[in-house]
Write an enzyme that holds these catalytic residues in place. Sequence first.
Site, PDB file in Angstrom:
ATOM      1  CB  SER A 107      -0.943  -0.041   1.209  1.00 37.16           C
ATOM      2  OG  SER A 107      -1.862   1.013   1.178  1.00 37.16           O
ATOM      3  CG  HIS A 132      -4.395  -1.491  -2.060  1.00 39.16           C
ATOM      4  ND1 HIS A 132      -4.909  -2.211  -1.019  1.00 39.16           N
ATOM      5  CD2 HIS A 132      -3.797  -0.404  -1.488  1.00 39.16           C
ATOM      6  CE1 HIS A 132      -4.646  -1.609   0.126  1.00 39.16           C
ATOM      7  NE2 HIS A 132      -3.971  -0.510  -0.133  1.00 39.16           N
TER       8      HIS A 132
END
EC number: 3.4.21.92
Length: 249
Positions: A107, A132
Amino acid sequence: MPIGMPKIPFLLDGDEEDEEEDDATWVDLYNVLYRTRSIFLGDAIHFEVANHIAGLMIFLTIQDATQNLYFFINSPGGLAVAGLLIYDTMQYVTPPVYTLGLGVLASMASFLLVGGETSKRLMGPNGRVMIHQPESDYTHKDQSLEVQLDSGEVEDIRKMVIRVYLERTRLPREVLNDHLERNYFMTATEAKYYGIVDDIGIQNLLARLRAESASQDNSLDPDAPDESASQDNSLDPDAPDETRPPKLR
């Protein structure tokens, strides 16, 4: 039994090297590593961690704006805004920032890995990168207006994240948009292929850190040998260029 923070003996300037360890000052391991301009992110990203890292980067820049910063990252990600605080600080400070990914870089941690100085973004061979899109937690109790406002903020952050990835990697827009739709994991080889990192392996860089640490200690020692004579080697075309960074594997 908790591991706790390890401490190591540290001799202050002017202390004799052969002093007993009992007379040395015991300090946290990270305080000594900071002397080599090494910064560590080994936790989830939240505002306390982000403020600590940003403040340390700024302090080390004020201390010496000519020496590199080495940012070691092993993190599952965290708050997007807190991560952006670290990213903006990395772009603000004068010294080049090496980013070194070890373990998991998920992330926002992968975003910080990308944010290092171009050609100075490294990763361990067994690490994993996960990217993501930014997300927000909604529940059925949230007001519709609040959800709408949060959705707009998340979309703005998403556009900014995409812009940075497109500028600093070799990910095509179509591929990036597809990968961001879910948790997409990459090996170190895949991360290098996409331009998220520039090289794999940090062995030579660690050797350089040891050399720089030793040179800093010698500069504080009035009895250290004068190395100015080595500058005469600059007239010798066959002499090794010690100012050139080591080749990274």
